[in-house]
Design an enzyme around this catalytic site. Structure first.
Site, PDB file in Angstrom:
ATOM      1  N   GLU A 179      48.016  46.432  39.141  1.00  0.00           N
ATOM      2  CA  GLU A 179      48.333  45.064  38.705  1.00  0.00           C
ATOM      3  C   GLU A 179      49.644  45.019  37.918  1.00  0.00           C
ATOM      4  O   GLU A 179      49.664  45.240  36.711  1.00  0.00           O
ATOM      5  CB  GLU A 179      47.196  44.506  37.827  1.00  0.00           C
ATOM      6  CG  GLU A 179      47.480  43.098  37.327  1.00  0.00           C
ATOM      7  CD  GLU A 179      46.376  42.522  36.432  1.00  0.00           C
ATOM      8  OE1 GLU A 179      45.408  43.233  36.124  1.00  0.00           O
ATOM      9  OE2 GLU A 179      46.507  41.355  36.039  1.00  0.00           O
ATOM     10  N   LYS A 221      47.364  43.816  42.875  1.00  0.00           N
ATOM     11  CA  LYS A 221      46.977  42.570  42.195  1.00  0.00           C
ATOM     12  C   LYS A 221      48.240  41.976  41.565  1.00  0.00           C
ATOM     13  O   LYS A 221      48.574  42.276  40.414  1.00  0.00           O
ATOM     14  CB  LYS A 221      45.912  42.878  41.134  1.00  0.00           C
ATOM     15  CG  LYS A 221      45.511  41.673  40.289  1.00  0.00           C
ATOM     16  CD  LYS A 221      44.241  41.934  39.497  1.00  0.00           C
ATOM     17  CE  LYS A 221      43.947  40.798  38.536  1.00  0.00           C
ATOM     18  NZ  LYS A 221      42.634  40.869  37.911  1.00  0.00           N
TER      19      LYS A 221
HETATM   20  C1  5MM Z   1      40.350  39.501  32.129  1.00  0.00           C
HETATM   21  O1  5MM Z   1      41.558  39.855  31.443  1.00  0.00           O
HETATM   22  C2  5MM Z   1      42.068  41.135  31.810  1.00  0.00           C
HETATM   23  C3  5MM Z   1      42.201  42.056  30.639  1.00  0.00           C
HETATM   24  O2  5MM Z   1      42.982  41.500  29.636  1.00  0.00           O
HETATM   25  P1  5MM Z   1      43.236  42.273  28.223  1.00  0.00           P
HETATM   26  O3  5MM Z   1      43.057  43.732  28.444  1.00  0.00           O
HETATM   27  O4  5MM Z   1      44.645  41.887  27.923  1.00  0.00           O
HETATM   28  O5  5MM Z   1      42.255  41.727  27.260  1.00  0.00           O
HETATM   29  C4  5MM Z   1      43.397  40.941  32.566  1.00  0.00           C
HETATM   30  O6  5MM Z   1      43.999  42.147  32.901  1.00  0.00           O
HETATM   31  C5  5MM Z   1      43.083  40.188  33.816  1.00  0.00           C
HETATM   32  O7  5MM Z   1      42.275  40.987  34.644  1.00  0.00           O
HETATM   33  C6  5MM Z   1      44.327  39.833  34.593  1.00  0.00           C
HETATM   34  O8  5MM Z   1      45.397  39.470  33.744  1.00  0.00           O
HETATM   35  C7  5MM Z   1      44.043  38.667  35.502  1.00  0.00           C
HETATM   36  O9  5MM Z   1      43.481  37.629  34.728  1.00  0.00           O
HETATM   37  P2  5MM Z   1      43.957  36.137  34.958  1.00  0.00           P
HETATM   38  O10 5MM Z   1      43.187  35.360  33.902  1.00  0.00           O
HETATM   39  O11 5MM Z   1      45.445  36.121  34.733  1.00  0.00           O
HETATM   40  O12 5MM Z   1      43.567  35.801  36.380  1.00  0.00           O
END
Ligand code: 5MM
Length: 335
Positions: A179, A221
């Protein structure tokens, strides 16, 4: 077909996406507090049980990304999370990075940490039942006090870390979700996002190839190609889809197992409409979703910590999963 290739194919099977429920403890606590829920270990567990236990989840979700804490927790009936999700046909995955931290020497940029001891940690997660893993690199676009960002150095270092992570996953028999997120924060145009996203993908796929990562045993991703939140004018789903597909086609190998977009802070409805518009384009790889906020925000709002509202939270998640599954099947009907 190798086991990781099979799992990767299963994760992006037609009409399926991956639910991202892997917020770190700090992020999860902030989200719970915002929803009026006390940020405790038990409430984080109960919320993740609400999500993972949603009836019919496997109809639109092939997998769920968990955090280290959740991976070690159990449903109220004592079933460990990875066993509980597998039992309902949803593969458990694990976020293995330890967060994007300020990058020494590169003001305004971050480097994602978590490589120390990763092969041993991967072996433990595989033993616990993880089918796949996730690592998120964060790239910022800005032309502020820190100069023109991102720098090539930040892109290169984050791409290298992603590749080392992906190689460690595949060696442990676990599918890596790679990602590299170019943030929506800022006033940049869609064209600038396209330029940066393409540069990031070029670096990531160069590093992955250098470390012999099998593209057919991994999922990318990426962010959608979209203007910054302060840009002032919203692109249409058709514009976002055309730009995203054009950028992906520049650097992704044809044998990549699949692409599962993050939502990045878009509203749930906009993320779904953009994903639906992508399906009008021919690509060598399935284009699906691995949304976090765009899937779970409505569920968290509906639940707000009340045990009597678990069903309402699950209905809200089901509604978003169904809409996105319809989007990837090309059957999305805008409201
Ligand atoms: C769910 O949030 C994931 C982990 O975030 P932190 O480690 O910063 O707390 C994050 O990686 C998430 O999987 C991705 O950013 C995709 O989430 P969104 O909300 O952007 O679809």
């Amino acid at each position: 077909m190798s086991q990781i290739r099979q799992i990767a194919a299963e994760m992006v099977a037609p009409g399926k996406g991956v639910l991202a429920a892997d917020e770190s403890i700090g992020t999860m606590d902030k989200r719970l507090e915002k929803a009026g829920v006390e940020p405790t270990e038990e409430n984080r567990r109960a919320y993740r049980e609400l999500l993972a236990g949603t009836p019919g989840l496997s109809e639109g979700a092939s997998g769920i990304i968990l955090s280290d804490e959740t991976m070690r927790q159990s449903f109220a009936d004592g079933t460990p999370f990875p066993d509980a999700t597998r039992a309902v046909g949803v593969l458990p995955g694990i976020k293995v990075d330890t967060g994007a931290k300020p990058f020494p020497g590169l003001p305004g940029e971050t480097i994602t940490e978590g490589l120390d001891n990763l092969p041993a940690r991967m072996a433990e997660y595989a033993e616990m039942g993880a089918a796949f893993a996730k690592w998120r690199a964060v790239i910022t676009i800005s032309s502020g006090p820190d100069g023109e960002l991102p720098t090539d150095a930040a892109i290169r270092a984050n791409a290298h870390a992603l590749a080392r992570y992906a190689a460690a996953c595949q060696e442990a028999g676990v599918v890596p979700i790679v990602e590299p997120e170019v943030l929506m924060d800022g006033s940049h145009s869609l064209e600038r996002c396209a330029e940066v996203t393409a540069a990031v993908h070029a670096a990531v796929f160069r590093e992955l190839a250098d470390l012999n990562v099998d593209p057919a045993g991994m999922i990318l991703k990426p962010n959608m190609v979209i203007e910054g939140t302060e840009y002032g004018r919203e692109s249409t789903p058709e514009q976002v889809a055309a730009a995203a597909v054009e950028v992906l086609k520049r650097n992704l190998p044809d044998d990549l197992a699949g692409v599962a977009f993050l939502s990045g802070g878009q509203s749930p409805e906009r993320a779904t409409a953009n994903l639906a518009a992508m399906q009008a384009h021919e690509t060598p790889w399935p284009l699906t979703f691995s949304f976090g906020r765009a899937l779970v925000d409505p569920a968290l709002k509906a639940w707000h910590g009340e045990s009597s509202l678990v069903g309402a939270g699950q209905d809200a998640l089901s509604e978003r999963v169904r809409a996105n599954a319809a989007a990837v099947r090309g059957e999305f009907q805008p409201a």
